[in-house]
Design a protein around this motif. Sequence first.
Motif, PDB file in Angstrom:
ATOM      1  N   VAL A  97     -18.328 -76.270 -10.942  1.00  0.00           N
ATOM      2  CA  VAL A  97     -19.625 -76.857 -11.270  1.00  0.00           C
ATOM      3  C   VAL A  97     -19.499 -78.143 -12.082  1.00  0.00           C
ATOM      4  CG1 VAL A  97     -20.772 -74.626 -11.144  1.00  0.00           C
ATOM      5  CG2 VAL A  97     -19.946 -75.457 -13.366  1.00  0.00           C
ATOM      6  N   LEU A  98     -18.249 -78.597 -12.324  1.00  0.00           N
ATOM      7  CA  LEU A  98     -18.033 -79.859 -13.027  1.00  0.00           C
ATOM      8  C   LEU A  98     -17.288 -80.827 -12.128  1.00  0.00           C
ATOM      9  CD1 LEU A  98     -16.861 -78.501 -16.528  1.00  0.00           C
ATOM     10  CD2 LEU A  98     -19.173 -79.147 -15.828  1.00  0.00           C
ATOM     11  N   GLN A  99     -17.281 -82.106 -12.519  1.00  0.00           N
ATOM     12  CA  GLN A  99     -16.560 -83.123 -11.759  1.00  0.00           C
ATOM     13  C   GLN A  99     -15.729 -83.985 -12.704  1.00  0.00           C
ATOM     14  OE1 GLN A  99     -18.792 -86.871 -10.621  1.00  0.00           O
ATOM     15  NE2 GLN A  99     -20.589 -85.494 -10.795  1.00  0.00           N
ATOM     16  N   SER A 100     -14.675 -84.570 -12.159  1.00  0.00           N
ATOM     17  CA  SER A 100     -13.847 -85.498 -12.930  1.00  0.00           C
ATOM     18  C   SER A 100     -14.573 -86.822 -13.075  1.00  0.00           C
ATOM     19  CB  SER A 100     -12.504 -85.721 -12.231  1.00  0.00           C
ATOM     20  OG  SER A 100     -11.799 -84.508 -12.087  1.00  0.00           O
ATOM     21  N   ILE A 101     -14.419 -87.455 -14.246  1.00  0.00           N
ATOM     22  CA  ILE A 101     -15.029 -88.761 -14.468  1.00  0.00           C
ATOM     23  C   ILE A 101     -14.012 -89.699 -15.105  1.00  0.00           C
ATOM     24  CG2 ILE A 101     -17.360 -87.814 -14.725  1.00  0.00           C
ATOM     25  CD1 ILE A 101     -17.045 -88.257 -17.779  1.00  0.00           C
ATOM     26  N   ASP A 102     -14.270 -90.985 -14.968  1.00  0.00           N
ATOM     27  CA  ASP A 102     -13.469 -92.006 -15.627  1.00  0.00           C
ATOM     28  C   ASP A 102     -14.342 -92.678 -16.681  1.00  0.00           C
ATOM     29  OD1 ASP A 102     -11.103 -91.697 -14.105  1.00  0.00           O
ATOM     30  OD2 ASP A 102     -12.009 -92.822 -12.459  1.00  0.00           O
ATOM     31  N   SER A 103     -13.878 -92.685 -17.916  1.00  0.00           N
ATOM     32  CA  SER A 103     -14.617 -93.332 -18.999  1.00  0.00           C
ATOM     33  C   SER A 103     -13.627 -93.855 -20.019  1.00  0.00           C
ATOM     34  CB  SER A 103     -15.591 -92.353 -19.668  1.00  0.00           C
ATOM     35  OG  SER A 103     -16.069 -92.886 -20.880  1.00  0.00           O
ATOM     36  N   ALA A 104     -13.550 -95.156 -20.140  1.00  0.00           N
ATOM     37  CA  ALA A 104     -12.668 -95.757 -21.138  1.00  0.00           C
ATOM     38  C   ALA A 104     -13.102 -95.377 -22.551  1.00  0.00           C
ATOM     39  CB  ALA A 104     -12.656 -97.278 -20.976  1.00  0.00           C
ATOM     40  N   VAL A 105     -14.411 -95.230 -22.757  1.00  0.00           N
ATOM     41  CA  VAL A 105     -14.932 -94.858 -24.074  1.00  0.00           C
ATOM     42  C   VAL A 105     -14.428 -93.471 -24.467  1.00  0.00           C
ATOM     43  CG1 VAL A 105     -17.011 -94.322 -25.404  1.00  0.00           C
ATOM     44  CG2 VAL A 105     -16.968 -96.314 -23.883  1.00  0.00           C
ATOM     45  N   LEU A 106     -14.551 -92.512 -23.564  1.00  0.00           N
ATOM     46  CA  LEU A 106     -14.115 -91.155 -23.873  1.00  0.00           C
ATOM     47  C   LEU A 106     -12.601 -91.070 -24.017  1.00  0.00           C
ATOM     48  CD1 LEU A 106     -16.510 -89.126 -21.551  1.00  0.00           C
ATOM     49  CD2 LEU A 106     -16.717 -89.500 -24.011  1.00  0.00           C
ATOM     50  N   GLU A 107     -11.879 -91.786 -23.183  1.00  0.00           N
ATOM     51  CA  GLU A 107     -10.419 -91.784 -23.287  1.00  0.00           C
ATOM     52  C   GLU A 107      -9.968 -92.343 -24.627  1.00  0.00           C
ATOM     53  OE1 GLU A 107      -8.101 -90.489 -21.461  1.00  0.00           O
ATOM     54  OE2 GLU A 107      -9.438 -89.769 -19.902  1.00  0.00           O
ATOM     55  N   ASP A 108     -10.693 -93.338 -25.109  1.00  0.00           N
ATOM     56  CA  ASP A 108     -10.336 -93.978 -26.371  1.00  0.00           C
ATOM     57  C   ASP A 108     -10.758 -93.152 -27.576  1.00  0.00           C
ATOM     58  OD1 ASP A 108      -9.496 -96.384 -28.003  1.00  0.00           O
ATOM     59  OD2 ASP A 108     -11.615 -96.297 -28.552  1.00  0.00           O
ATOM     60  N   ARG A 109     -11.904 -92.481 -27.479  1.00  0.00           N
ATOM     61  CA  ARG A 109     -12.486 -91.817 -28.641  1.00  0.00           C
ATOM     62  C   ARG A 109     -12.044 -90.363 -28.812  1.00  0.00           C
ATOM     63  NH1 ARG A 109     -15.307 -94.433 -32.527  1.00  0.00           N
ATOM     64  NH2 ARG A 109     -17.002 -92.905 -32.571  1.00  0.00           N
ATOM     65  N   ILE A 110     -11.921 -89.632 -27.732  1.00  0.00           N
ATOM     66  CA  ILE A 110     -11.634 -88.206 -27.807  1.00  0.00           C
ATOM     67  C   ILE A 110     -10.124 -87.978 -27.713  1.00  0.00           C
ATOM     68  CG2 ILE A 110     -12.049 -85.944 -26.790  1.00  0.00           C
ATOM     69  CD1 ILE A 110     -14.549 -87.244 -27.974  1.00  0.00           C
TER      70      ILE A 110
END
Length: 341
Positions: A97-110
């Motif tokens: 029920v989830l999908q993969s996403i690309d986010s530079a913000v999340l990669e940098d922050r989390i």
Amino acid sequence: MARSPLSPLVIAAAALVAGVNAATAEGEVNLYSSRHYDTDERLYSDFTEATGIKVNRIEGKADELIARMQAEGANSPADVLITVDTSRLKRAKDAGVLQSIDSAVLEDRIPSNLQDNENQWFGFSQRARIIFYDKNNVTEPPLDYVSLADPKFKGMVCHRSSSSTYSQTLLASIIENHGEEAAHAWAQGMVDNFARDPQGGDTDQLRGLVSGECDISIANSYYFARALRTDVTGVTESIDQIGWIFPAQEAEGAHMNLSGAGVAANAPHRDNAIAFLEYLASDQAQQYFSAGNDEFPAVDGVALSESVAKLGEFKADSVDLSAVAENLPKAQEIFNDVGWK
């Protein structure tokens, strides 16, 4: 508490993802949430104020929401699933029920250990799994999780049932950090040391210390921090009686539970969903997780609320929670084998 300005980085990122100016964005985002905290209203209203994106929310138990998303299939209105604990996030991923996403913000922050290895979910707040004890009866409390199984603590320990996601994820982390054989021995030792049959939630474990039913228990940090900040029946009036230990400070560190979220597999407003997750990683939202619900931020360097800061500094376990999640089936097998109710 005065509202701090939304991080310019997150506003810019949300605007870029949505393809519109953040202050005048239109549209909506549909959240399926098993977080049951009234204080989260502030997260939603501030996101709408910053982006113009309306937040629609459906609340329920995690398993019910996951089953609903499965049943709805391609027609599901869900854009984001928000839930608590790594085990439920893995359950959602395994259910498709989830999908993969690309986010530079999340990669940098989390931090990387708080992300799914395929970017299907991200952790946004944390709770330390702490050992609590009755200071009147325990002068040498256990300093790590493994020591809780020591026979010298026989008849002294309270804990939740094996059906608790917190119990499951803790055992899964012990498997990852110490191996399956050691984890099995720990679970058997815990059962041998129980002061009562496993029961209740985390607040009930703290109440067990006050009532004298047990001398040692485990609970998530935010339940205790909440009792420091406001009145919690059966805990706050006797809180000076309770001592606490951040476990395994000379080893792996304290186990951390997550509250996290992911973009729904069939999200009709995918861009807005990503913008919402990026907002949850902003300083403003991270500070509110701590101030509003006594949690630890997932993002490094964000200030803690007074109640959380009172617990003191500690070393957190940096184990990859995606790896821990893979151990959950084995953890349940061990629980069943040792008769942990």
